[in-house]
Design a protein around this motif. Sequence first.
Motif, PDB file in Angstrom:
ATOM      1  N   ASN A  17      -2.029   3.493  -9.780  1.00  0.00           N
ATOM      2  CA  ASN A  17      -0.718   2.951  -9.439  1.00  0.00           C
ATOM      3  C   ASN A  17      -0.723   2.428  -8.011  1.00  0.00           C
ATOM      4  O   ASN A  17      -0.710   3.191  -7.050  1.00  0.00           O
ATOM      5  N   CYS A  18      -0.723   1.111  -7.879  1.00  0.00           N
ATOM      6  CA  CYS A  18      -0.777   0.473  -6.563  1.00  0.00           C
ATOM      7  C   CYS A  18       0.548   0.572  -5.823  1.00  0.00           C
ATOM      8  O   CYS A  18       0.615   0.346  -4.621  1.00  0.00           O
ATOM      9  N   LEU A  19       1.612   0.919  -6.535  1.00  0.00           N
ATOM     10  CA  LEU A  19       2.918   1.026  -5.910  1.00  0.00           C
ATOM     11  C   LEU A  19       3.144   2.389  -5.278  1.00  0.00           C
ATOM     12  O   LEU A  19       4.078   2.568  -4.489  1.00  0.00           O
ATOM     13  N   THR A  20       2.274   3.356  -5.626  1.00  0.00           N
ATOM     14  CA  THR A  20       2.428   4.709  -5.078  1.00  0.00           C
ATOM     15  C   THR A  20       1.116   5.209  -4.486  1.00  0.00           C
ATOM     16  O   THR A  20       0.899   5.146  -3.282  1.00  0.00           O
ATOM     17  N   THR A  21       0.216   5.662  -5.349  1.00  0.00           N
ATOM     18  CA  THR A  21      -1.031   6.289  -4.891  1.00  0.00           C
ATOM     19  C   THR A  21      -1.895   5.353  -4.067  1.00  0.00           C
ATOM     20  O   THR A  21      -2.519   5.771  -3.082  1.00  0.00           O
ATOM     21  N   TYR A  22      -1.956   4.070  -4.450  1.00  0.00           N
ATOM     22  CA  TYR A  22      -2.848   3.115  -3.785  1.00  0.00           C
ATOM     23  C   TYR A  22      -2.077   2.045  -3.029  1.00  0.00           C
ATOM     24  O   TYR A  22      -2.489   0.886  -2.960  1.00  0.00           O
ATOM     25  N   GLN A  23      -0.965   2.444  -2.445  1.00  0.00           N
ATOM     26  CA  GLN A  23      -0.134   1.531  -1.663  1.00  0.00           C
ATOM     27  C   GLN A  23      -0.922   0.875  -0.524  1.00  0.00           C
ATOM     28  O   GLN A  23      -0.666  -0.270  -0.140  1.00  0.00           O
ATOM     29  N   ASN A  28      -2.254  -2.497  -1.407  1.00  0.00           N
ATOM     30  CA  ASN A  28      -1.224  -3.521  -1.353  1.00  0.00           C
ATOM     31  C   ASN A  28      -0.996  -3.977   0.087  1.00  0.00           C
ATOM     32  O   ASN A  28      -0.865  -5.178   0.365  1.00  0.00           O
ATOM     33  N   GLN A  73      -0.261   0.585 -15.533  1.00  0.00           N
ATOM     34  CA  GLN A  73      -0.599   0.301 -14.135  1.00  0.00           C
ATOM     35  C   GLN A  73      -2.103   0.054 -13.931  1.00  0.00           C
ATOM     36  O   GLN A  73      -2.928   0.399 -14.769  1.00  0.00           O
ATOM     37  N   THR A  82      -4.924  -0.941 -10.336  1.00  0.00           N
ATOM     38  CA  THR A  82      -5.144  -1.395  -8.960  1.00  0.00           C
ATOM     39  C   THR A  82      -6.433  -2.203  -8.930  1.00  0.00           C
ATOM     40  O   THR A  82      -7.455  -1.730  -9.422  1.00  0.00           O
ATOM     41  N   CYS A 123      -0.605  -4.449  -8.092  1.00  0.00           N
ATOM     42  CA  CYS A 123      -0.042  -4.481  -6.739  1.00  0.00           C
ATOM     43  C   CYS A 123       1.099  -5.500  -6.658  1.00  0.00           C
ATOM     44  O   CYS A 123       1.088  -6.517  -7.346  1.00  0.00           O
TER      45      CYS A 123
END
Length: 250
Positions: free
Chosen positions: A135-141, A144, A172, A174, A178
């Motif tokens: 999840n690029c919006l949370t864990t892998y921000q 982004n 999701q 990554t 993103c």
Amino acid sequence: MDGGCRLSHADLAGNLYVNVAEQGGIPNFDDDGNGYKDDINGWDAYQNDGTIPNDSHGTHCNGIAGAIGNNGVGVTGVAWNCELMPVAGSSGSTSVVTKAYNYIYAQKNLWITSGGVNGANVVVTSNSFGIDKGNCLTTYQAWNDLYNLMGSVGVLSCGATANANWNIDAVQDTPTGCASPYMVSVTNTTSSDVKASSAGYGLNTIDLGAPGSSIYSTESNGAYSYKTGTSMATPQVAGAIGLLHSLAST
């Protein structure tokens, strides 16, 4: 950005980026002041040096984007008059990816601030790797944020989505999940111009499809091979962006 590249490949060597200051400079010294020593053709974020490892996947993707054209051998890249700057860093580790993307940012930023004297005019990155269901919006921000950082100096990025028939909107991915407007998310299409059965999709997350099935391109042993996947589709798009930029610049 991949696992590396065979720099001596006959269909790639003439199109490689060359850092002239480092090529003719002092060994183990940052001759151009970009913060990196001996980065003659690019950077290895795994080992933190300018020695680019030879890699099958990376060599194949480089050829798709920018193999030399009209030379009577092998294949022709989409943007065969553009330069290739191989960066080794195709990892699921955020620390490695950060080092790789920071190098790209540093090169483009130096090119801008030096008026084109140093650095490299990087237009687009091709990223045929990632984290399935990450999840690029949370864990892998952080990923982004890095695409936004590169985008701030005019670098687009193309990302390969999952090689599975998943709705990326739901599961999701990554980097293709993103939110960065500088990330172009790519899936794999066949010779019939339909989505490959083993390729991700998503109305909100996937921007487009490109040919990625049974693609013939350069190989790490100096020859050529066929490969299939979203990994092959992504450099098609990166090459097209490079081609469009070169035409706009003339």
